[in-house]
Design a protein around this motif. Structure first.
Motif, mmCIF file in Angstrom:
data_model
loop_
_atom_site.group_PDB
_atom_site.id
_atom_site.type_symbol
_atom_site.label_atom_id
_atom_site.label_comp_id
_atom_site.label_asym_id
_atom_site.label_seq_id
_atom_site.Cartn_x
_atom_site.Cartn_y
_atom_site.Cartn_z
ATOM 1 N N ARG A 296 0.816 -1.210 0.000
ATOM 2 C CA ARG A 296 0.000 0.000 0.000
ATOM 3 C C ARG A 296 0.852 1.264 0.000
ATOM 4 O O ARG A 296 0.495 2.276 -0.621
ATOM 5 C CB ARG A 296 -0.962 -0.024 1.182
ATOM 6 C CG ARG A 296 -2.108 -1.009 0.958
ATOM 7 C CD ARG A 296 -2.918 -1.273 2.176
ATOM 8 N NE ARG A 296 -4.070 -2.125 1.851
ATOM 9 C CZ ARG A 296 -4.658 -2.948 2.698
ATOM 10 N NH1 ARG A 296 -4.188 -3.070 3.945
ATOM 11 N NH2 ARG A 296 -5.690 -3.677 2.314
ATOM 12 N N PHE B 258 -0.733 13.191 -0.476
ATOM 13 C CA PHE B 258 -0.800 12.340 0.720
ATOM 14 C C PHE B 258 -1.982 12.750 1.588
ATOM 15 O O PHE B 258 -2.709 11.890 2.116
ATOM 16 C CB PHE B 258 0.504 12.449 1.511
ATOM 17 C CG PHE B 258 1.512 11.384 1.176
ATOM 18 C CD1 PHE B 258 1.855 10.410 2.094
ATOM 19 C CD2 PHE B 258 2.110 11.347 -0.086
ATOM 20 C CE1 PHE B 258 2.785 9.422 1.787
ATOM 21 C CE2 PHE B 258 3.041 10.368 -0.407
ATOM 22 C CZ PHE B 258 3.371 9.402 0.532
ATOM 23 N N ASN C 113 -5.179 11.427 -0.116
ATOM 24 C CA ASN C 113 -5.328 10.009 -0.456
ATOM 25 C C ASN C 113 -4.765 9.007 0.536
ATOM 26 O O ASN C 113 -5.063 7.813 0.421
ATOM 27 C CB ASN C 113 -4.653 9.755 -1.817
ATOM 28 C CG ASN C 113 -5.280 10.554 -2.938
ATOM 29 O OD1 ASN C 113 -6.382 10.255 -3.375
ATOM 30 N ND2 ASN C 113 -4.578 11.581 -3.401
ATOM 31 N N ALA C 114 -3.948 9.435 1.491
ATOM 32 C CA ALA C 114 -3.269 8.472 2.362
ATOM 33 C C ALA C 114 -4.248 7.556 3.091
ATOM 34 O O ALA C 114 -3.977 6.364 3.275
ATOM 35 C CB ALA C 114 -2.385 9.213 3.364
ATOM 36 N N PHE D 6 -5.157 4.229 1.658
ATOM 37 C CA PHE D 6 -4.144 3.178 1.702
ATOM 38 C C PHE D 6 -3.777 2.798 3.138
ATOM 39 O O PHE D 6 -2.833 2.035 3.357
ATOM 40 C CB PHE D 6 -2.899 3.628 0.944
ATOM 41 C CG PHE D 6 -3.155 3.918 -0.503
ATOM 42 C CD1 PHE D 6 -3.037 2.920 -1.461
ATOM 43 C CD2 PHE D 6 -3.552 5.182 -0.922
ATOM 44 C CE1 PHE D 6 -3.282 3.182 -2.793
ATOM 45 C CE2 PHE D 6 -3.798 5.454 -2.259
ATOM 46 C CZ PHE D 6 -3.675 4.447 -3.205
ATOM 47 N N LEU E 72 0.701 4.168 -2.801
ATOM 48 C CA LEU E 72 0.506 5.581 -2.452
ATOM 49 C C LEU E 72 1.631 6.437 -3.028
ATOM 50 O O LEU E 72 1.378 7.513 -3.600
ATOM 51 C CB LEU E 72 0.441 5.727 -0.932
ATOM 52 C CG LEU E 72 0.312 7.156 -0.377
ATOM 53 C CD1 LEU E 72 -0.940 7.837 -0.908
ATOM 54 C CD2 LEU E 72 0.307 7.131 1.146
#
Length: 590
Positions: free
Chosen positions: A393, A467, A470-471, A474, A397
């Motif tokens: 993941r 990040f 979207n972090a 993940f 990312l």
């Protein structure tokens, strides 16, 4: 005759003095050596402003005599100093720039050149040449490297990189005075590329000052100016412009300019809505930010409506039954356990599933064979462990954010043992980027420090925005957000440090967790999980039950534990934190 002799001598002396004065004043106007001698005499006596005109005259005469620019460069720097003292900033800046552009300037030491470039930047700022000033200080930030994150400091004064950071930090008052935070700077010249370059430099500097306790006004002036330029040239929907809302909004909120923060977040939300679609859970970041502003403004109904909208997005994207109750009670080995100065790790703690990050295509900044380039596998128990795990993941990312930002990303630091952390802290802990042993998430093997172009990730990096957005998809969260008190020191904000907690937990934190309170959330995680599994989420403006009840973690007792089986350990109780880790008080590192 004897009576007239003293009078005669006095008169003769007076005539000689007048003659010498006339000769000297004529000489300093027509003789380069005399003018330079007069300049140097006044400078040595601390009369820089008076010396300036003699320096300019000497330069003019020396040029007429055929002296080259290379020969005059050292003298020009001295004259520029005098012009600065005389407040002839534009001329001073011109002299600094011309002299520093010569080959002879290469003989300057790095510290000497830094000092003169700082003088040039200041003179340019005082003469309203904002673009030159921000370009110089932004270049200092790049040269500072990791010390830009540390902010310099006396303990590292011998390092030129720290001196670059300190020099930028000392310019905060200058930018506060030069840029009106309520009225953005608007360039009147330069083509599109030049103005965008200035905006990029302003964004870098603004993000740097935003991390400093006394830098919000300098930050606001720089970031608002950068936002104006990017909005005008690229449009509000451009990702570079949206990125600035994530930097400028919190600064406005800190200053009490809530209406301005609201306008920024609304623009960002609508821009992202057009790009990502109205039903994208990626909008959750902007919804949380906007909802927080509404709450501070007392607009609780609107804030609650936004929260409900976000939960609908999450329900549609991740399913109605997206959360389950975690009934695991011993969290000493749990990947969701908090780690801070209140929840310490045992010196003997070490994960058992460490693997090399490079084996899963995670780009590494150091040799892939060393322990620091290892991470926990942390595989999902209910999925294929080869596909659903931490390193996979993280690689996904990084790949996503590298593609979106165009920046070079790599793993800077993963697992560190207690002893490794102890050694690092002894060596560079005073710089603020290494925590004391026992309270570092790196010991869990679940933390990843991210490099951008060979130095710590910064808030001004495009990849940081990626990040932030979207972090959570993940399984990662930002462990040390702005204004946290999880670690020793005045400010432990670390935009480069991302902690893996698993996808479900990261989603829950985005949807229902207390904003910018990840450690409190993790400590109270069972409470949040149980309520979310039952469809009960905290309402805006109401007391957060999971926090108000002093969230607890139950540890299994052992023969050496001071607690009895089933003892409740409070997140706010340092004693209970030691019990959780089986540490006596004397072993608690500080």
């Amino acid at each position: 005759m004897g009576f007239r002799s003293p009078v005669y001598l006095a008169g003769a002396f007076l005539l000689l003095a007048i003659g010498f004065s006339i000769y000297f004043n004529v000489a300093v106007r027509v003789d380069a050596s005399a003018a330079k001698f007069r300049f140097e005499s006044l400078m040595s006596n601390g009369a820089e402003a008076r010396a300036a005109k003699h320096g300019i005259r000497a330069l003019t005469l020396l040029r007429k005599e055929g002296n080259t620019l290379e020969e005059l460069a050292p003298f020009m720097l001295d004259v520029a100093d005098a012009q600065t003292a005389r407040r002839r900033y534009e001329h001073a800046a011109s002299l600094y720039r011309e002299a520093l552009g010569t080959k002879s300037a290469k003989a300057l030491t790095a510290r000497e050149r830094l000092g003169y470039e700082d003088k040039l930047a200041r003179a340019a700022l005082w003469s309203d040449d904002i673009e030159t000033s921000v370009a110089i200080y932004a270049s200092f930030l790049e040269l500072a490297g990791d010390d830009a994150a540390r902010g310099g400091g006396d303990d590292n004064a011998k390092a030129i990189s720290a001196l670059y950071a300190e020099t930028v930090g000392s310019a905060a008052d200058l930018f506060t005075a030069a840029l009106n935070h309520a009225h953005p700077y608007q360039p009147t010249s330069g083509n599109r590329e030049t103005q965008l370059a200035a905006a990029n430099n302003m964004a870098s500097l603004g993000a740097f000052f935003a991390m400093r306790d006394d830098g919000e006004y300098a930050s606001a002036g720089l970031l608002s100016s950068a936002f104006f330029i990017r909005s005008k040239l690229q449009g509000i929907e451009h990702q570079d412009t949206v990125q600035l809302t994530l930097m400028l909004g919190p600064v406005y909120a800190k200053m009490g300019r809530l209406d301005d923060a609201e306008k920024l977040y609304l623009k960002a939300f609508h821009a992202q809505e057009q790009i990502k679609g109205a039903n994208s859970p990626d909008l959750s970041l902007y919804i949380r930010l906007l909802s927080g502003i509404y709450e501070q403004q007392g607009r609780l109904t609107e804030a609650q409506a936004l929260q409900e909208h976000m939960r609908n997005l999450f329900r549609d994207a991740f399913g109605a039954q997206r959360y389950a109750i975690n009934r695991e009670r011993d969290r000493r080995e749990d990947m969701n356990r908090p780690v801070s100065q209140n929840f310490l790790l045992d010196a003997e703690y070490a994960p058992t599933d460490l693997i090399s990050a490079s084996e899963y295509s995670v780009p590494t900044a150091k040799s892939p064979n060393i322990d620091e380039m290892k991470l926990r596998l942390a595989a999902d128990p209910d999925a294929d462990p080869r596909e659903a795990n931490l390193p996979v993941r993280l690689a996904q990312l990084i790949s996503l954010c590298r593609s979106e930002s165009g920046e070079r990303l790599s793993l800077r630091s993963g697992y560190r043992s207690y002893n490794t952390q102890h050694g690092l802290y002894q060596r560079i802990g005073s710089l603020g980027t290494v925590t004391p042993p026992g309270m570092s998430e790196h010991q869990t093997g679940l933390a990843a420090d991210i490099n951008v172009s060979g130095r710590f990730m910064r808030q001004s990096d495009r990849s940081y925005q990626c990040f932030e957005e979207n972090a959570y998809r993940f399984g990662f969260i930002l462990s040390y957000p702005p204004a946290n008190d999880y670690l020793p020191g005045e400010d432990s904000y670390e935009p480069w440090h991302w902690r893996y907690v698993g996808v479900s937990t990261a989603q829950l934190y985005r949807e229902a967790g207390p904003h910018h309170k990840p450690q409190e959330f993790l400590a109270a995680l069972p409470c949040y999980q149980e309520r979310a599994a039952n469809g009960v989420f905290p309402n805006v403006g109401e007391e957060d039950i999971c926090l108000s009840k002093k969230p607890t973690i139950t540890a299994l007792a052992t023969e050496n534990d001071a607690a009895q089986p089933g003892a409740e350990l409070s997140v706010e109780d340092d004693k209970s934190a030691r019990i959780l880790n089986k540490l006596p008080a004397a072993q608690s590192p500080r």
